[in-house]
Design a protein around this motif. Structure first.
Motif, PDB file in Angstrom:
ATOM      1  N   ILE A 125       5.220   6.471  16.359  1.00  0.00           N
ATOM      2  CA  ILE A 125       4.879   6.545  14.989  1.00  0.00           C
ATOM      3  C   ILE A 125       5.789   5.554  14.432  1.00  0.00           C
ATOM      4  N   GLN A 126       6.985   5.590  14.912  1.00  0.00           N
ATOM      5  CA  GLN A 126       7.832   4.542  14.160  1.00  0.00           C
ATOM      6  C   GLN A 126       7.306   3.117  14.501  1.00  0.00           C
ATOM      7  N   ILE A 127       6.797   2.734  15.271  1.00  0.00           N
ATOM      8  CA  ILE A 127       6.165   1.329  15.725  1.00  0.00           C
ATOM      9  C   ILE A 127       4.991   0.959  14.759  1.00  0.00           C
ATOM     10  N   LEU A 128       4.125   2.174  14.734  1.00  0.00           N
ATOM     11  CA  LEU A 128       2.824   2.176  14.092  1.00  0.00           C
ATOM     12  C   LEU A 128       3.285   1.970  12.653  1.00  0.00           C
ATOM     13  N   ALA A 129       4.129   2.856  11.992  1.00  0.00           N
ATOM     14  CA  ALA A 129       4.661   2.527  10.695  1.00  0.00           C
ATOM     15  C   ALA A 129       4.998   1.085  10.192  1.00  0.00           C
ATOM     16  N   ASP A 130       6.038   0.743  11.273  1.00  0.00           N
ATOM     17  CA  ASP A 130       6.485  -0.792  11.002  1.00  0.00           C
ATOM     18  C   ASP A 130       5.513  -1.826  10.994  1.00  0.00           C
ATOM     19  N   TYR A 131       4.433  -1.549  12.127  1.00  0.00           N
ATOM     20  CA  TYR A 131       3.392  -2.623  12.024  1.00  0.00           C
ATOM     21  C   TYR A 131       2.508  -2.516  10.863  1.00  0.00           C
ATOM     22  N   GLN A 132       2.073  -1.254  10.219  1.00  0.00           N
ATOM     23  CA  GLN A 132       1.334  -1.245   9.008  1.00  0.00           C
ATOM     24  C   GLN A 132       1.807  -1.652   7.736  1.00  0.00           C
ATOM     25  N   SER A 133       3.201  -1.519   7.909  1.00  0.00           N
ATOM     26  CA  SER A 133       4.169  -1.905   6.751  1.00  0.00           C
ATOM     27  C   SER A 133       4.035  -3.408   6.485  1.00  0.00           C
ATOM     28  N   ILE A 134       3.844  -4.034   7.537  1.00  0.00           N
ATOM     29  CA  ILE A 134       3.708  -5.442   7.532  1.00  0.00           C
ATOM     30  C   ILE A 134       2.393  -6.085   7.289  1.00  0.00           C
ATOM     31  N   VAL A 135       1.446  -5.334   7.805  1.00  0.00           N
ATOM     32  CA  VAL A 135       0.002  -5.905   7.656  1.00  0.00           C
ATOM     33  C   VAL A 135      -0.582  -5.652   6.588  1.00  0.00           C
ATOM     34  N   VAL A 136      -0.369  -4.356   5.933  1.00  0.00           N
ATOM     35  CA  VAL A 136      -1.044  -3.932   4.952  1.00  0.00           C
ATOM     36  C   VAL A 136      -0.629  -4.712   3.559  1.00  0.00           C
ATOM     37  N   PRO A 137       0.649  -4.984   3.149  1.00  0.00           N
ATOM     38  CA  PRO A 137       0.963  -5.763   2.209  1.00  0.00           C
ATOM     39  C   PRO A 137       0.067  -7.242   2.082  1.00  0.00           C
ATOM     40  N   LEU A 138       0.051  -7.863   3.500  1.00  0.00           N
ATOM     41  CA  LEU A 138      -0.720  -9.046   3.429  1.00  0.00           C
ATOM     42  C   LEU A 138      -2.022  -8.843   3.112  1.00  0.00           C
ATOM     43  N   ILE A 139      -2.660  -7.997   3.446  1.00  0.00           N
ATOM     44  CA  ILE A 139      -4.016  -7.753   3.114  1.00  0.00           C
ATOM     45  C   ILE A 139      -4.336  -7.563   1.810  1.00  0.00           C
ATOM     46  N   GLU A 140      -3.629  -6.710   1.273  1.00  0.00           N
ATOM     47  CA  GLU A 140      -3.674  -6.430  -0.471  1.00  0.00           C
ATOM     48  C   GLU A 140      -3.226  -7.801  -0.958  1.00  0.00           C
ATOM     49  N   LYS A 141      -2.181  -8.431  -0.564  1.00  0.00           N
ATOM     50  CA  LYS A 141      -1.897  -9.882  -1.408  1.00  0.00           C
ATOM     51  C   LYS A 141      -2.984 -10.836  -1.504  1.00  0.00           C
ATOM     52  N   ALA A 142      -3.718 -10.787  -0.365  1.00  0.00           N
ATOM     53  CA  ALA A 142      -5.050 -11.592  -0.762  1.00  0.00           C
ATOM     54  C   ALA A 142      -6.447 -10.838  -1.204  1.00  0.00           C
ATOM     55  N   GLY A 143      -6.039  -9.884  -1.834  1.00  0.00           N
ATOM     56  CA  GLY A 143      -7.121  -9.028  -2.468  1.00  0.00           C
ATOM     57  C   GLY A 143      -8.098  -8.247  -1.742  1.00  0.00           C
ATOM     58  N   GLY A 144      -7.499  -7.738  -0.537  1.00  0.00           N
ATOM     59  CA  GLY A 144      -8.195  -6.890   0.187  1.00  0.00           C
ATOM     60  C   GLY A 144      -7.967  -5.540  -0.026  1.00  0.00           C
ATOM     61  N   SER A 145      -8.790  -4.558   0.553  1.00  0.00           N
ATOM     62  CA  SER A 145      -8.532  -3.148   0.483  1.00  0.00           C
ATOM     63  C   SER A 145      -8.420  -2.507   1.724  1.00  0.00           C
ATOM     64  N   VAL A 146      -7.483  -1.679   2.148  1.00  0.00           N
ATOM     65  CA  VAL A 146      -7.473  -0.870   3.403  1.00  0.00           C
ATOM     66  C   VAL A 146      -8.502   0.076   3.194  1.00  0.00           C
ATOM     67  N   ASP A 147      -9.609   0.022   4.238  1.00  0.00           N
ATOM     68  CA  ASP A 147     -10.611   1.069   4.149  1.00  0.00           C
ATOM     69  C   ASP A 147     -10.314   2.374   4.840  1.00  0.00           C
ATOM     70  N   LYS A 148      -9.636   2.259   6.007  1.00  0.00           N
ATOM     71  CA  LYS A 148      -8.937   3.458   6.850  1.00  0.00           C
ATOM     72  C   LYS A 148      -8.209   2.927   8.021  1.00  0.00           C
ATOM     73  N   PHE A 149      -7.285   3.704   8.274  1.00  0.00           N
ATOM     74  CA  PHE A 149      -6.525   3.386   9.490  1.00  0.00           C
ATOM     75  C   PHE A 149      -7.282   4.402  10.799  1.00  0.00           C
ATOM     76  N   LEU A 150      -7.547   3.459  11.810  1.00  0.00           N
ATOM     77  CA  LEU A 150      -8.122   3.995  13.098  1.00  0.00           C
ATOM     78  C   LEU A 150      -6.987   3.945  14.251  1.00  0.00           C
ATOM     79  N   GLY A 151      -6.113   4.963  13.916  1.00  0.00           N
ATOM     80  CA  GLY A 151      -5.017   4.975  14.989  1.00  0.00           C
ATOM     81  C   GLY A 151      -4.182   3.785  14.853  1.00  0.00           C
ATOM     82  N   ASP A 152      -4.189   2.806  16.022  1.00  0.00           N
ATOM     83  CA  ASP A 152      -3.563   1.517  15.764  1.00  0.00           C
ATOM     84  C   ASP A 152      -4.295   0.312  15.278  1.00  0.00           C
TER      85      ASP A 152
END
Length: 459
Positions: A290-317
Motif C-alpha cells: 500500500i505504501q509503495i502504491l501510494a508513493d507511486y500514485q503521488s508522483i504520477v497523478v500530479p504530473l497528469i493533472e499538471k498537463a491538463g489530464g484527469s484521473v478516471d480511476k485507479f485499477l490496482g497498480d
C-alpha cells in the motif's frame, strides 16, 4: 413555567435538535459559520453603540433636557464595555448559549432603560416615553440576531422586547392615573400625555410580526445553509475520489445525473501500469504494498493533472487518465504524450526510492497513450453510479499497454495518435522507434505504433 425555567429551556434547546443526523464534519462547518456570525454581531453592536454615542454627542440638545437626571451616558458607557468584552470572547471561542441570552437581555434592557429614563430626564409623565422614536432600535436588535442563522435567538429577542414594552406600557398606565388620559383621539394622543391603546397594540403587533417573519426566514435559511454546507463538504469529499474536473461536472450539473447519460468527445487516453506488480507484491507485506502504491500514485497523478489530464480511476497498480474527455482542452494528444514522457523520466529518476522502501528490483512502469472519440458519462444503476469514459480509444489503449510489455518498451502510442500530437506541437524529448504492422493482441489487424525505449535509471 417560571422565568428561570424558560431560560433553561431556551439554553438547552440545542441539545436535542434535528441536526443530530447531520455528519460531524458538516456540524463542524456550521459551528465555524456560527462563530464567524457571532463575531460579526459583536462588531455590528460596537458600530451601533459608536454611532448612537456619536449622534448623542454632536446632536443639538432638545430643550428641557436638563431638568432631571440624564442616565443615557452611563448606559452607553456600560453597554460599550460589555460589547467590547463580548467581542473579545467571541474572537477566542464559540460563545456559550447563556452568554448570548445574557447579551440579548442586556441589549433590550439597555435600550428600554434609556427610553424609560426620558420621562425622568424631562420631568414628564411616564406616558411621555411611549412616544420616543428610540423605540425603533428594538427592531435593530431583533434583526441583528438573524445574522447567526439560529431562530431561537430571534424568538427570544422578540419575546423579551414584547414583554419589556408591555411592562413599560403597564407602568405608564398605572402610574398616576390622575395625570394622564387614555384616549381614542389621535390628535389628543400626539399633543398631550394621553395614551392611545391602539397605537401601543400596533407596536406590539409589529414586534411580534417582525419576529415571526425573521424566524420563518431563518428556519428556511438554516435548512438551505445545511444543504449548502452538505453539498460543499460532499464536493470536497468527491475531489478526494475524483479529479477536480469530474467532481465539478457532477456537482455543477443542472440536472441530476442518470445512468446512460453521456457526451461524445475527442480525447486522449492514458494507461499507466507497474511492471510485475502482481508477481512482486505477492511476496511483500500488505502495508508495504500500500505504501509503495501510494508513493507511486503521488508522483504520477500530479504530473497528469499538471498537463491538463484527469484521473478516471485507479485499477490496482494501474492508472487510467483522460485528456480532453471530462473537460475540453486544446491539443489533448500532445498533452498526453508530454505527460507520459514526464512520468517515464520522473519514475526512472526516483526508482531508487522504491528500492529503498523494499521493492526487490528496479521499479519500472509502462505507459500507453491513444487518441479517439469516447463517450464521457454515467453508467450503473439508479443507486450505484460511476462516472467514466468508454469507447474504442479506451479499449485500444489497454491493448497497447499489453503490446508495450511485448515490445519491451516503456511508452507506446499508435502512429495516428503520435502524428496528431506532432501536428499539435509535440516534440519527443527522447529517442522513439516507429514500428510498422505490429500485431496487437485483441485488435483484428496489425497497426503502426511508436515506442520509447527504457530510460537510464539513477544508480
Amino acid at each position: 413555567m417560571t422565568l428561570p425555567k424558560i431560560f433553561r429551556t431556551i439554553i438547552n434547546m440545542g441539545h436535542n435538535r434535528p441536526d443530530e443526523h447531520v455528519p460531524r464534519r458538516v456540524l463542524r462547518e456550521i459551528q465555524t459559520q456560527e462563530e464567524a456570525a457571532e463575531i460579526l454581531i459583536g462588531w455590528v453592536q460596537l458600530l451601533v453603540i459608536c454611532l448612537f454615542g456619536t449622534l448623542y454627542l454632536i446632536a443639538p440638545r432638545a430643550e428641557g433636557g436638563n431638568l432631571g437626571h440624564n442616565f443615557v451616558p452611563m448606559a452607553l458607557v456600560g453597554y460599550l464595555l460589555f460589547t467590547l468584552a463580548k467581542l473579545f470572547l467571541a474572537h477566542r471561542q464559540l460563545l456559550p448559549n447563556w452568554l448570548i441570552i445574557l447579551s440579548i437581555l442586556i441589549d433590550v434592557s439597555m435600550l428600554l432603560g434609556i427610553i424609560f429614563s426620558y420621562h425622568i430626564q424631562y420631568l414628564q409623565h411616564p406616558s411621555f416615553y411611549l412616544k420616543s422614536p428610540t423605540f425603533l432600535y428594538l427592531f435593530l436588535f431583533i434583526a441583528l440576531r438573524s445574522l447567526r442563522f439560529d431562530a431561537r435567538y430571534v424568538l427570544f429577542t422578540g419575546a423579551v422586547a414584547v414583554v419589556g414594552w408591555i411592562g413599560m406600557l403597564g407602568y405608564a398606565l398605572f402610574s398616576d392615573m390622575d395625570g394622564m388620559l387614555i384616549t381614542r383621539n389621535y390628535v389628543t394622543y400626539i399633543t398631550s400625555d394621553s395614551i392611545l391603546i391602539g397605537a401601543e397594540l400596533d407596536k406590539i403587533f409589529v414586534i411580534i410580526a417582525v419576529t415571526i417573519i425573521l424566524t420563518l426566514m431563518l428556519l428556511r435559511g438554516r435548512s438551505l445553509l445545511f444543504t449548502a454546507v452538505k453539498e460543499q463538504t460532499a464536493t470536497q469529499q468527491l475531489q478526494r475520489f475524483f479529479s477536480d474536473d469530474v467532481a465539478r461536472s457532477i456537482t455543477d450539473s443542472d440536472e441530476v445525473m442518470q445512468a446512460g447519460e453521456g457526451e461524445l468527445r475527442d480525447a486522449a487516453i492514458m494507461l499507466v501500469d507497474v511492471r510485475g506488480f502482481t508477481r512482486i507484491s505477492a511476496d511483500l507485506a500488505p502495508e508495504l504494498t500500500i505504501q509503495i502504491l501510494a508513493d507511486y500514485q503521488s508522483i504520477v497523478v500530479p504530473l497528469i493533472e499538471k498537463a491538463g489530464g484527469s484521473v478516471d480511476k485507479f485499477l490496482g497498480d494501474g492508472i487510467l487518465a483522460t485528456f480532453g474527455a471530462v473537460t475540453v482542452i486544446e491539443n489533448p494528444a500532445a498533452r498526453a504524450l508530454e505527460a507520459a514522457e514526464s512520468i517515464i523520466l520522473t519514475m526512472a529518476e526516483k526508482s531508487h526510492a522504491f528500492t529503498e522502501l523494499g521493492w526487490p528490483e528496479p521499479f519500472r512502469i509502462g505507459v500507453a497513450v491513444d487518441f479517439g472519440r469516447v463517450m464521457v458519462g454515467v453508467i450503473g444503476v439508479h443507486d450505484r453510479l460511476e462516472f467514466t469514459v468508454i469507447g474504442d480509444a479506451v479499449n485500444r489503449t489497454a491493448k497497447l499497454e499489453d503490446a508495450n510489455k511485448a515490445q519491451q518498451s516503456c511508452l507506446v502510442t499508435s502512429k495516428t495518435c503520435f502524428e496528431r500530437a506532432v501536428e499539435d506541437g509535440f516534440t519527443p524529448g527522447s529517442r522513439t522507434d516507429h514500428r510498422i504492422g505490429v500485431p496487437v493482441a485483441g485488435l483484428p489487424d496489425p497497426i503502426d505504433i511508436v515506442v520509447w525505449p527504457e530510460p537510464e535509471r539513477r544508480a
